[in-house]
Design an enzyme around this catalytic site. Structure first.
Site, PDB file in Angstrom:
ATOM      1  N   ASN A  31       0.872  -1.170   0.000  1.00  0.00           N
ATOM      2  CA  ASN A  31       0.000   0.000   0.000  1.00  0.00           C
ATOM      3  C   ASN A  31       0.911   1.222   0.000  1.00  0.00           C
ATOM      4  O   ASN A  31       1.509   1.552   1.020  1.00  0.00           O
ATOM      5  CB  ASN A  31      -0.895  -0.029   1.252  1.00  0.00           C
ATOM      6  CG  ASN A  31      -1.721   1.239   1.397  1.00  0.00           C
ATOM      7  OD1 ASN A  31      -1.743   2.087   0.493  1.00  0.00           O
ATOM      8  ND2 ASN A  31      -2.403   1.386   2.516  1.00  0.00           N
ATOM      9  N   TRP A  32       0.994   1.855  -1.156  1.00  0.00           N
ATOM     10  CA  TRP A  32       1.934   2.978  -1.288  1.00  0.00           C
ATOM     11  C   TRP A  32       1.390   4.273  -0.680  1.00  0.00           C
ATOM     12  O   TRP A  32       2.100   5.283  -0.635  1.00  0.00           O
ATOM     13  CB  TRP A  32       2.289   3.192  -2.771  1.00  0.00           C
ATOM     14  CG  TRP A  32       3.101   2.065  -3.377  1.00  0.00           C
ATOM     15  CD1 TRP A  32       3.480   0.898  -2.757  1.00  0.00           C
ATOM     16  CD2 TRP A  32       3.643   2.004  -4.699  1.00  0.00           C
ATOM     17  NE1 TRP A  32       4.213   0.117  -3.612  1.00  0.00           N
ATOM     18  CE2 TRP A  32       4.325   0.767  -4.819  1.00  0.00           C
ATOM     19  CE3 TRP A  32       3.605   2.863  -5.805  1.00  0.00           C
ATOM     20  CZ2 TRP A  32       4.969   0.380  -5.993  1.00  0.00           C
ATOM     21  CZ3 TRP A  32       4.243   2.486  -6.981  1.00  0.00           C
ATOM     22  CH2 TRP A  32       4.926   1.255  -7.068  1.00  0.00           C
ATOM     23  N   LYS A  33       0.127   4.255  -0.257  1.00  0.00           N
ATOM     24  CA  LYS A  33      -0.504   5.435   0.365  1.00  0.00           C
ATOM     25  C   LYS A  33      -0.289   6.676  -0.522  1.00  0.00           C
ATOM     26  O   LYS A  33      -0.177   6.541  -1.737  1.00  0.00           O
ATOM     27  CB  LYS A  33       0.014   5.620   1.795  1.00  0.00           C
ATOM     28  CG  LYS A  33      -0.144   4.322   2.609  1.00  0.00           C
ATOM     29  CD  LYS A  33       0.005   4.511   4.090  1.00  0.00           C
ATOM     30  CE  LYS A  33      -0.196   3.158   4.785  1.00  0.00           C
ATOM     31  NZ  LYS A  33      -0.146   3.253   6.246  1.00  0.00           N
ATOM     32  N   HIS A  83      -9.556   1.223   4.814  1.00  0.00           N
ATOM     33  CA  HIS A  83      -8.285   1.399   5.528  1.00  0.00           C
ATOM     34  C   HIS A  83      -8.515   2.311   6.739  1.00  0.00           C
ATOM     35  O   HIS A  83      -9.328   3.232   6.671  1.00  0.00           O
ATOM     36  CB  HIS A  83      -7.226   1.993   4.595  1.00  0.00           C
ATOM     37  CG  HIS A  83      -5.853   1.924   5.179  1.00  0.00           C
ATOM     38  ND1 HIS A  83      -5.412   2.831   6.119  1.00  0.00           N
ATOM     39  CD2 HIS A  83      -4.846   1.043   5.008  1.00  0.00           C
ATOM     40  CE1 HIS A  83      -4.174   2.507   6.489  1.00  0.00           C
ATOM     41  NE2 HIS A  83      -3.811   1.427   5.833  1.00  0.00           N
ATOM     42  N   GLU A  97      -6.907   4.713   7.838  1.00  0.00           N
ATOM     43  CA  GLU A  97      -6.693   6.143   7.569  1.00  0.00           C
ATOM     44  C   GLU A  97      -7.942   6.756   6.929  1.00  0.00           C
ATOM     45  O   GLU A  97      -8.263   7.918   7.154  1.00  0.00           O
ATOM     46  CB  GLU A  97      -5.441   6.315   6.683  1.00  0.00           C
ATOM     47  CG  GLU A  97      -4.177   6.054   7.499  1.00  0.00           C
ATOM     48  CD  GLU A  97      -3.025   5.441   6.738  1.00  0.00           C
ATOM     49  OE1 GLU A  97      -3.011   5.480   5.500  1.00  0.00           O
ATOM     50  OE2 GLU A  97      -2.110   4.897   7.404  1.00  0.00           O
ATOM     51  N   GLU A 152      -5.198  -4.753  10.537  1.00  0.00           N
ATOM     52  CA  GLU A 152      -4.191  -3.709  10.751  1.00  0.00           C
ATOM     53  C   GLU A 152      -4.488  -2.968  12.050  1.00  0.00           C
ATOM     54  O   GLU A 152      -5.308  -2.047  12.062  1.00  0.00           O
ATOM     55  CB  GLU A 152      -4.223  -2.709   9.582  1.00  0.00           C
ATOM     56  CG  GLU A 152      -3.966  -3.344   8.238  1.00  0.00           C
ATOM     57  CD  GLU A 152      -3.400  -2.344   7.235  1.00  0.00           C
ATOM     58  OE1 GLU A 152      -2.420  -2.695   6.584  1.00  0.00           O
ATOM     59  OE2 GLU A 152      -3.916  -1.214   7.146  1.00  0.00           O
ATOM     60  N   GLY A 159       2.621   2.517  10.826  1.00  0.00           N
ATOM     61  CA  GLY A 159       3.567   3.611  10.657  1.00  0.00           C
ATOM     62  C   GLY A 159       4.267   4.030  11.939  1.00  0.00           C
ATOM     63  O   GLY A 159       4.926   5.061  11.993  1.00  0.00           O
ATOM     64  N   SER A 209       3.583  -1.893  10.393  1.00  0.00           N
ATOM     65  CA  SER A 209       5.042  -1.960  10.617  1.00  0.00           C
ATOM     66  C   SER A 209       5.629  -3.330  10.310  1.00  0.00           C
ATOM     67  O   SER A 209       6.573  -3.783  10.973  1.00  0.00           O
ATOM     68  CB  SER A 209       5.388  -1.519  12.046  1.00  0.00           C
ATOM     69  OG  SER A 209       4.970  -0.182  12.260  1.00  0.00           O
ATOM     70  N   GLY A 260       3.018  -1.024   4.266  1.00  0.00           N
ATOM     71  CA  GLY A 260       3.078   0.413   3.993  1.00  0.00           C
ATOM     72  C   GLY A 260       4.508   0.839   3.713  1.00  0.00           C
ATOM     73  O   GLY A 260       5.031   0.664   2.606  1.00  0.00           O
ATOM     74  N   GLY A 261       5.168   1.363   4.723  1.00  0.00           N
ATOM     75  CA  GLY A 261       6.520   1.925   4.575  1.00  0.00           C
ATOM     76  C   GLY A 261       7.502   1.012   3.857  1.00  0.00           C
ATOM     77  O   GLY A 261       8.236   1.455   2.965  1.00  0.00           O
TER      78      GLY A 261
END
Ligand code: 13P
Length: 255
Positions: free
Chosen positions: A10-12, A96, A98, A168, A174, A214, A235-236
């Site tokens: 997930n590149w957000k 998600h 967010e 999640e 993150g 994470s 993510g990251g």
């Protein structure tokens, strides 16, 4: 294991179209030939075409990060399932945390999106997860169960086979804090129980449940070894081709 591992990035809200093409190309070069594990990258809407071009013909699939449930019309700023299909998407991340947190998405809206995605033959990746406050007050299982039921309400067992669930924990996203493998496994097992209640044991055994929060090369192995953890929504660590490839390789080694 009957279920295949699935590693999804997930590149957000990262990368311009040109930058996304560079990353997608590097991902395709390192893991595009991997056939033992399902792999997807989910760039922003504006990068779907450029990233999609770089992974075309490889085993890396394309996903989006959101969509609206209506087919078309006066919904300024929104994107439909057909548009995502047209851009080459196979998956769409829905619900998600967010989006729940910053854009006030509720289970009812997310459920409409899930149904619209399934109707358009897109595979939803439904995200569920508790906040730190909810975990500390002992509500994790209730929250995650309600989000799973609310998000998937009204689907048939056959339709549910095209859904992926991602657990999640909000406090792990993150932050560098990861759920321990045992903590994650406990919640994944509960999600599978909810799925069995909704769609039957057979379907529940086939549905992939990913962990997200994470996840990185250093902790992936122990998480992926858990019985009900079928992969990761990353993510990251998905923003660097080498760490994403390393996660895919961990899943391959356990396949
Ligand atoms: P991080 O891997 O950066 O914690 O993000 C997880 C996530 O939200 C994936 O959807």
């Amino acid at each position: 294991m009957a279920r295949r591992y699935f590693i999804a990035g997930n590149w957000k809200m990262n990368k311009t179209s040109a930058e996304a093409a560079v990353l997608a190309k590097a991902v395709a070069q390192s893991v595009g030939g991997v056939s033992e594990v399902d792999i997807a990258i989910c760039p922003t809407f504006t990068s779907l075409e450029s990233a999609g071009r770089e992974i075309k013909g490889t085993n890396v699939k394309l996903g989006a990060q959101n969509m609206y449930f209506e087919k078309s019309g006066a919904f300024t700023g929104e994107i439909s399932a057909d548009m995502l299909n047209g851009a080459g998407c196979e998956y769409v991340i829905l619900g998600h945390s967010e989006r729940r947190q910053y854009f006030k998405e509720c289970d009812c809206l997310i459920n409409k999106k899930v149904k619209a995605a399934v109707a358009a033959s897109l595979k939803p990746i439904l995200c569920v997860g508790e906040t730190l406050e909810e975990r500390e007050s002992g509500k994790t299982i209730d929250v995650v169960s309600a989000q799973t039921k609310g998000g998937l309400d009204g689907l048939s067992a056959a339709e549910a086979l095209n859904v992926v669930v991602a657990y999640e924990p909000v406090w792990a996203i993150g932050t560098g804090k990861t759920a321990t493998p045992a903590m994650a496994q406990e919640v994944h097992a509960e999600i599978r129980k909810v799925l069995a209640g909704m769609f039957g044991a057979d379907a529940a055994e086939k549905i992939q449940i990913l962990y997200g929060g994470s996840m990185k090369p250093e902790n992936a192995d122990e998480l992926l070894k858990q019985k009900d953890i079928d992969g990761g929504l990353i993510g990251g660590a998905a923003l660097k081709a080498d760490s994403f490839a390393s996660l895919v390789k961990s899943a391959v080694a356990l396949s």
